[in-house]
Scaffold this active site. Sequence first.
Site, PDB file in Angstrom:
ATOM      1  N   PRO A 197       0.822  -1.214   0.000  1.00  0.00           N
ATOM      2  CA  PRO A 197       0.000   0.000   0.000  1.00  0.00           C
ATOM      3  C   PRO A 197       0.859   1.268   0.000  1.00  0.00           C
ATOM      4  O   PRO A 197       2.081   1.195  -0.083  1.00  0.00           O
ATOM      5  CB  PRO A 197      -0.759  -0.133   1.313  1.00  0.00           C
ATOM      6  CG  PRO A 197       0.245  -0.755   2.238  1.00  0.00           C
ATOM      7  CD  PRO A 197       1.114  -1.655   1.380  1.00  0.00           C
ATOM      8  N   TRP A 198       0.180   2.408   0.168  1.00  0.00           N
ATOM      9  CA  TRP A 198       0.882   3.688   0.007  1.00  0.00           C
ATOM     10  C   TRP A 198       1.290   4.355   1.312  1.00  0.00           C
ATOM     11  O   TRP A 198       1.941   5.388   1.285  1.00  0.00           O
ATOM     12  CB  TRP A 198       0.025   4.662  -0.806  1.00  0.00           C
ATOM     13  CG  TRP A 198      -1.436   4.749  -0.450  1.00  0.00           C
ATOM     14  CD1 TRP A 198      -2.456   4.157  -1.144  1.00  0.00           C
ATOM     15  CD2 TRP A 198      -2.057   5.444   0.635  1.00  0.00           C
ATOM     16  NE1 TRP A 198      -3.668   4.435  -0.552  1.00  0.00           N
ATOM     17  CE2 TRP A 198      -3.446   5.236   0.541  1.00  0.00           C
ATOM     18  CE3 TRP A 198      -1.568   6.242   1.674  1.00  0.00           C
ATOM     19  CZ2 TRP A 198      -4.366   5.775   1.447  1.00  0.00           C
ATOM     20  CZ3 TRP A 198      -2.471   6.777   2.590  1.00  0.00           C
ATOM     21  CH2 TRP A 198      -3.852   6.543   2.469  1.00  0.00           C
ATOM     22  N   SER A 232       1.994   0.443  -4.489  1.00  0.00           N
ATOM     23  CA  SER A 232       0.752   1.179  -4.766  1.00  0.00           C
ATOM     24  C   SER A 232       0.975   2.211  -5.863  1.00  0.00           C
ATOM     25  O   SER A 232       2.033   2.842  -5.946  1.00  0.00           O
ATOM     26  CB  SER A 232       0.289   1.895  -3.500  1.00  0.00           C
ATOM     27  OG  SER A 232      -0.699   2.852  -3.826  1.00  0.00           O
ATOM     28  N   GLU A 233      -0.041   2.416  -6.656  1.00  0.00           N
ATOM     29  CA  GLU A 233       0.027   3.441  -7.702  1.00  0.00           C
ATOM     30  C   GLU A 233       0.142   4.854  -7.101  1.00  0.00           C
ATOM     31  O   GLU A 233       0.532   5.791  -7.789  1.00  0.00           O
ATOM     32  CB  GLU A 233      -1.196   3.365  -8.629  1.00  0.00           C
ATOM     33  CG  GLU A 233      -2.546   3.488  -7.953  1.00  0.00           C
ATOM     34  CD  GLU A 233      -3.091   2.140  -7.429  1.00  0.00           C
ATOM     35  OE1 GLU A 233      -2.302   1.350  -6.883  1.00  0.00           O
ATOM     36  OE2 GLU A 233      -4.307   1.911  -7.556  1.00  0.00           O
ATOM     37  N   SER A 236      -6.203  -2.780   1.788  1.00  0.00           N
ATOM     38  CA  SER A 236      -7.557  -2.632   2.318  1.00  0.00           C
ATOM     39  C   SER A 236      -8.258  -3.991   2.454  1.00  0.00           C
ATOM     40  O   SER A 236      -7.902  -4.961   1.782  1.00  0.00           O
ATOM     41  CB  SER A 236      -8.375  -1.741   1.374  1.00  0.00           C
ATOM     42  OG  SER A 236      -8.513  -2.379   0.125  1.00  0.00           O
ATOM     43  N   ALA A 282     -11.268  -4.682   1.450  1.00  0.00           N
ATOM     44  CA  ALA A 282     -11.991  -5.019   0.219  1.00  0.00           C
ATOM     45  C   ALA A 282     -11.059  -5.710  -0.783  1.00  0.00           C
ATOM     46  O   ALA A 282     -11.396  -6.758  -1.352  1.00  0.00           O
ATOM     47  CB  ALA A 282     -12.594  -3.763  -0.396  1.00  0.00           C
ATOM     48  N   GLU A 310      -2.454  -8.601   5.356  1.00  0.00           N
ATOM     49  CA  GLU A 310      -2.358  -7.620   6.452  1.00  0.00           C
ATOM     50  C   GLU A 310      -3.306  -6.493   6.071  1.00  0.00           C
ATOM     51  O   GLU A 310      -2.996  -5.688   5.194  1.00  0.00           O
ATOM     52  CB  GLU A 310      -0.924  -7.076   6.549  1.00  0.00           C
ATOM     53  CG  GLU A 310       0.096  -8.077   7.021  1.00  0.00           C
ATOM     54  CD  GLU A 310      -0.074  -8.414   8.485  1.00  0.00           C
ATOM     55  OE1 GLU A 310      -0.430  -7.505   9.270  1.00  0.00           O
ATOM     56  OE2 GLU A 310       0.111  -9.578   8.849  1.00  0.00           O
ATOM     57  N   CYS A 316      -2.313   1.333   9.643  1.00  0.00           N
ATOM     58  CA  CYS A 316      -3.388   0.343   9.847  1.00  0.00           C
ATOM     59  C   CYS A 316      -3.659   0.140  11.325  1.00  0.00           C
ATOM     60  O   CYS A 316      -4.802  -0.009  11.723  1.00  0.00           O
ATOM     61  CB  CYS A 316      -3.091  -0.956   9.113  1.00  0.00           C
ATOM     62  SG  CYS A 316      -1.436  -1.567   9.347  1.00  0.00           S
TER      63      CYS A 316
HETATM   64  P1  ADP Z   1      -5.730   1.439  -0.636  1.00  0.00           P
HETATM   65  O1  ADP Z   1      -7.118   1.834  -0.365  1.00  0.00           O
HETATM   66  O2  ADP Z   1      -4.821   1.435   0.536  1.00  0.00           O
HETATM   67  O3  ADP Z   1      -5.127   2.008  -1.895  1.00  0.00           O
HETATM   68  P2  ADP Z   1      -5.849  -1.141  -1.849  1.00  0.00           P
HETATM   69  O4  ADP Z   1      -6.093  -2.388  -1.079  1.00  0.00           O
HETATM   70  O5  ADP Z   1      -6.756  -0.800  -2.955  1.00  0.00           O
HETATM   71  O6  ADP Z   1      -5.778  -0.076  -0.758  1.00  0.00           O
HETATM   72  O7  ADP Z   1      -4.374  -1.125  -2.420  1.00  0.00           O
HETATM   73  C1  ADP Z   1      -3.292  -1.847  -1.889  1.00  0.00           C
HETATM   74  C2  ADP Z   1      -2.495  -2.424  -3.030  1.00  0.00           C
HETATM   75  O8  ADP Z   1      -3.305  -3.383  -3.723  1.00  0.00           O
HETATM   76  C3  ADP Z   1      -2.060  -1.433  -4.083  1.00  0.00           C
HETATM   77  O9  ADP Z   1      -0.761  -1.784  -4.528  1.00  0.00           O
HETATM   78  C4  ADP Z   1      -3.093  -1.609  -5.184  1.00  0.00           C
HETATM   79  O10 ADP Z   1      -2.664  -1.241  -6.463  1.00  0.00           O
HETATM   80  C5  ADP Z   1      -3.310  -3.100  -5.121  1.00  0.00           C
HETATM   81  N1  ADP Z   1      -4.588  -3.572  -5.670  1.00  0.00           N
HETATM   82  C6  ADP Z   1      -5.749  -2.902  -5.786  1.00  0.00           C
HETATM   83  N2  ADP Z   1      -6.708  -3.684  -6.325  1.00  0.00           N
HETATM   84  C7  ADP Z   1      -6.129  -4.892  -6.546  1.00  0.00           C
HETATM   85  C8  ADP Z   1      -6.588  -6.148  -7.074  1.00  0.00           C
HETATM   86  N3  ADP Z   1      -7.839  -6.306  -7.463  1.00  0.00           N
HETATM   87  N4  ADP Z   1      -5.708  -7.177  -7.133  1.00  0.00           N
HETATM   88  C9  ADP Z   1      -4.434  -7.026  -6.712  1.00  0.00           C
HETATM   89  N5  ADP Z   1      -3.946  -5.885  -6.209  1.00  0.00           N
HETATM   90  C10 ADP Z   1      -4.768  -4.827  -6.136  1.00  0.00           C
END
Ligand code: ADP
Length: 469
Positions: A143-144, A170-171, A220, A222, A241, A275
């Site tokens: 994550p970021w 994370s992007e 996250s 989700a 985690e 977290c």
């Molecule tokens: P946040 O809300 O902290 O950005 P995410 O759980 O969406 O949380 O992101 C955590 C990481 O999971 C990032 O590196 C994101 O790019 C990646 N990510 C998001 N969606 C998916 C997915 N469907 N499958 C795998 N990795 C994902």
Amino acid sequence: MTHYALLIDGQLHATEHADEVLDPATEQTVGYAARASHAQVDAAVDAAQRAFAGWAADPQARRTALALAASVLRENTQPLAELISREQGRPLRFTLGEVAGAAATFDHYAGFEAPAPEVLRDDEQRQVRLERRPLGVVAAITPWNVPIILLVLKLAPALHAGNTLVAKPSEHTPLSTLLLGQLLKDVFPAGVLNIVAGDGAVGEHLSHHPLVRHITFTGSVATGKRLYAGASHDLKRVTLELGGNDAALVLADADVPAIAEALFWGAFWNSGQVCFAIKRLYVHRSLFEPLVAALVARAQHTRLGSGLDPQTELGPLTNRQQLERVKALVADARDQGAVVHTGGAQPDRPGYFFAPTIISGVGAGVALVDEEQFGPVLPVIAFDDVEDAIRQANASPFGLGASVWTQDIDQGAAIVRRLDAGLAWVNQHLDVHPGAPKGGYKWSGLGYEGGARGYDAFSDLQVINIARH
Ligand code: ADP
């Protein structure tokens, strides 16, 4: 403007597309992150698979490389920490600590001996041994909020155990991880460590790759659930985690002036983007007013600013989406009768800042209390009966951390044992012991990171049963 490349099979790769990364304190460009195509993700996994057998065969080479990684990080602490501060927002003194922690993690595993094989039976007929075998290619998705240490906590034990790895940051904060890849390019043999960047679609493609045997994820709830479901098709191992909604309970005998500062940082470190930060504060009614007053005073003299300004105590939220979410949670709480004691607004300046905010007058049923806010906003809730506070703290689908604050340490320990939390503190919050496994109950995770339990996740067991005749 600097472009940061992918690391695939020991080579840096520019890409057709690159994503702009903004400094959340100024909304100015920090740099551009190469965006991996699906073909590049596949190439990274293939390279990791090719590198696996050689890497798995030589534990001493692994320890030597991990020690070298630690020294490379130490030599490059300043640029790496500055880049984290610029893309993530946290003050430099904390990002310097993050990089130092990452180097210490590499050092720890450089000196770590894997548990010896166990001999379960050894006589004239049979020898039965229990050994560990690495899994193969591990995907690490991060994550970021604390990008480098969260990756290295996965990377170092995974590589030590003999696996190879493809990481996807994370992007929102990819640049520091891409810089890490550049720094470590020649530390590990080609293909052992690969770094691809991009959004969730890139993470999803990586996590579905048939050669990936284990997914270690921090992020996250989700996305964690989605990854878990996706992994089930191939029975990939997962370590998750996930989020938390940590409660802190302040008992009637607590010493408010002595604990206010620690409570403040427990909730607001990294602008609440942790977290296991304190996200709900339950306070005995007799201490409610003095504690709220102490937290308000502390919040009001907090210096907000760019992470690169040495005066800064709290940086901005890391991205606009997170700022909008925090604003929406505060607006909803106000609509439901919340009292905003301080903060509650975005200051009039560029960047994704939100003033540290202390709120009361809300409880269960309000999203700010029930959900993970992940921002600098703390709801304070008075209680009369500690049993009621325990019940409220546990009435959550999350179970990451919890703390009890009291002058009676034995009572604090007795109460914290009744809280549903993998990390349980007395008179502190956030401190993570380096040798201890970290894991959450309920929706906060699956499996452990760190410690012996965390290390075990990067191996499968093999029972070797030899007939002696
Ligand atoms: P946040 O809300 O902290 O950005 P995410 O759980 O969406 O949380 O992101 C955590 C990481 O999971 C990032 O590196 C994101 O790019 C990646 N990510 C998001 N969606 C998916 C997915 N469907 N499958 C795998 N990795 C994902």
